[in-house]
Design an enzyme around this catalytic site. Structure first.
Site, PDB file in Angstrom:
ATOM      1  CG  ASP A 145      80.470  40.913  45.475  1.00  0.00           C
ATOM      2  OD1 ASP A 145      81.187  40.013  45.028  1.00  0.00           O
ATOM      3  OD2 ASP A 145      80.905  42.054  45.762  1.00  0.00           O
ATOM      4  N   GLY A 180      84.837  34.047  39.424  1.00  0.00           N
ATOM      5  CA  GLY A 180      85.347  32.877  38.696  1.00  0.00           C
ATOM      6  C   GLY A 180      85.747  31.733  39.605  1.00  0.00           C
ATOM      7  CG  ASP A 200      87.370  43.154  42.917  1.00  0.00           C
ATOM      8  OD1 ASP A 200      86.627  42.257  42.471  1.00  0.00           O
ATOM      9  OD2 ASP A 200      87.085  43.850  43.910  1.00  0.00           O
TER      10      ASP A 200
HETATM   11  C1  GLA Z   1      83.785  42.738  45.340  1.00  0.00           C
HETATM   12  C2  GLA Z   1      83.438  42.872  43.857  1.00  0.00           C
HETATM   13  C3  GLA Z   1      83.700  44.305  43.405  1.00  0.00           C
HETATM   14  C4  GLA Z   1      82.871  45.272  44.249  1.00  0.00           C
HETATM   15  C5  GLA Z   1      83.172  45.069  45.729  1.00  0.00           C
HETATM   16  C6  GLA Z   1      82.226  45.859  46.617  1.00  0.00           C
HETATM   17  O1  GLA Z   1      85.146  42.878  45.555  1.00  0.00           O
HETATM   18  O2  GLA Z   1      84.188  41.973  43.082  1.00  0.00           O
HETATM   19  O3  GLA Z   1      83.413  44.473  42.027  1.00  0.00           O
HETATM   20  O4  GLA Z   1      81.506  45.042  43.990  1.00  0.00           O
HETATM   21  O5  GLA Z   1      83.069  43.694  46.102  1.00  0.00           O
HETATM   22  O6  GLA Z   1      82.475  45.682  47.963  1.00  0.00           O
END
Ligand code: GLA
Length: 400
Positions: A145, A180, A200
């Site tokens: 991440d 992205g 997300d």
């Molecule tokens: C980000 C990612 C998610 C998830 C959260 C976890 O927002 O994009 O898919 O993994 O972190 O905290």
């Protein structure tokens, strides 16, 4: 002697690369985040592995069980990461062994920054140590991440973790998750096997949720953000429009449309619902073999939008043996009648050099949700598509 050692060391670093051929078709599995967020523990994860097998999902190709954020506890005195002792008292290795014993593969999550998005320890400065631990535990897939990364260069940060994974000698699928922000489709191909293209997803068909400093996106919003990206995807390097929300509260029609479009996009199929309490409809969507075959087609060509008007979209995806998948998507809030005259059209994919010329070639049509052969492209295709739903077809050239 010293010189040789140094040379060998340098050679090893130079040769670091991505583990190849781990994702020749889009990865399929389950991830804890969309349904459980931070409320995870080893019992839940084991239950999902059991359910993946019992529900028939494993039989149709799902194989990764991935723990997302919040599994981490503290680092030990040597800097090695440890799991949260309350949530994962048996340790990660035992959990990975359990998942492997079911014939499945095991995935885990970390973050390029100081902390994960959920505030747990991130991998920054500990990349090689973390990769070592992951390999020791039996990890097969890492989602990485992008929170708490101020001042970092994304390409370099992901490269560092790629190299760290490679040095362990264990083949680990590397899932780039920087939303992205830094156009990973331009540099991700030799670093990871898939990269998120957006922020997300949320369990809503057509909406945006504003959280103040960030937004989460409905299925249609994410679909629109894939525009222009298909030329970058292919076997072992996929665009990732985020995990599935099937079974997480949308209507059955919406779930079917979401799943179909993710298959048309050659998207990773990472379920995000509670697999142990699925409705029959949810299970039927997630395990429709013929729809999954469109996603897992060995050409690995991402589909494209051929037509759009008044809430109706028609998408095409080239498949092996001159087959095509076609998806009629109704984005509107009312049913739409379709009268599609194949004979009027020649569909050209100029990026991957494919053509379906319906004027000179006849195709047999199979409806992939009805699981029925429904004639050929000689006749006008007539159908009524309910709101927020799809009709998905597979076309096969008719033998002369
Ligand atoms: C980000 C990612 C998610 C998830 C959260 C976890 O927002 O994009 O898919 O993994 O972190 O905290």
């Amino acid at each position: 002697m010293k010189k040789i050692v140094v040379l060998l060391f340098v050679a090893a670093i130079v040769q670091a690369q991505k583990f190849e051929k781990l994702a020749l078709t889009p990865p399929m599995g389950w991830n804890s985040w969309n349904k459980f967020g931070c409320n995870i523990n080893e019992e839940i994860i084991k239950k999902m592995a059991d359910a993946m097998v019992e529900s028939g999902m494993k039989d149709v190709g799902y194989k990764y069980i991935i723990i997302d954020d919040c599994w981490q506890g503290k680092r030990d005195s040597l800097g090695f990461i440890q799991p949260d002792p309350e949530r994962f008292p048996s340790g990660i290795k035992a959990l990975a062994d359990y998942i492997h014993s079911k014939g499945l593969k095991f995935g885990i999550y970390s973050c390029a920054g100081w902390k994960t998005c959920g505030g747990r320890p991130g991998s920054r400065g500990y990349e090689f140590q973390d990769a070592m631990k992951f390999a020791e535990w039996g990890v097969d897939y890492l989602k990485y991440d992008w929170c708490y990364t101020e001042g970092l260069c994304a390409e370099d940060a992901y490269l560092t973790m790629r190299n760290a994974l490679y040095q362990t000698g264990r083949p680990i699928v590397f899932s780039i998750c920087e939303w992205g922000n830094n156009k990973p489709w331009l540099w991700g191909k030799n670093i990871g096997h898939l990269w998120r293209t957006t922020g997300d997803i949320t369990n809503c068909f057509d909406c945006v949720i504003d959280h103040g400093t960030w937004k989460s996106w409905g299925v249609m919003q994410i679909l629109d953000m894939q525009e222009g990206l298909r030329s970058y995807a292919g076997p072992d390097h996929w665009n990732d429009p985020d995990m599935l929300e099937v079974g997480n509260g949308m209507s059955v029609n919406e779930d079917r449309a979401h799943f179909s479009m993710w298959c048309m996009l050659s998207a990773p199929l990472i379920a995000g619902n509670d697999l142990s309490r699925m409705s029959q409809e949810t299970k039927e969507i997630l395990t429709n073999k013929e729809v999954i075959e469109v996603n897992q087609d060995s050409l690995g060509i991402q589909g494209f939008k051929y037509f759009e008007k008044d809430g109706l979209e028609i998408w095409f995806k080239p498949l092996i043996n001159d087959n095509w998948a076609v998806c009629f998507l109704n984005r509107s809030t009312k049913p739409i009648e379709v009268n599609f005259n194949w004979n009027n059209c020649v569909v050209v994919d100029s990026v991957f050099n494919k053509e379906a010329n319906f004027k000179t070639r006849i195709y047999q049509i199979r409806d992939l949700w009805l699981k029925k052969d429904i004639g050929t492209t000689e006749k006008i295709f007539y159908a009524v598509i309910p709101s927020h739903d799809v009709i998905m077809l597979r076309l096969k050239p008719k033998k002369k």
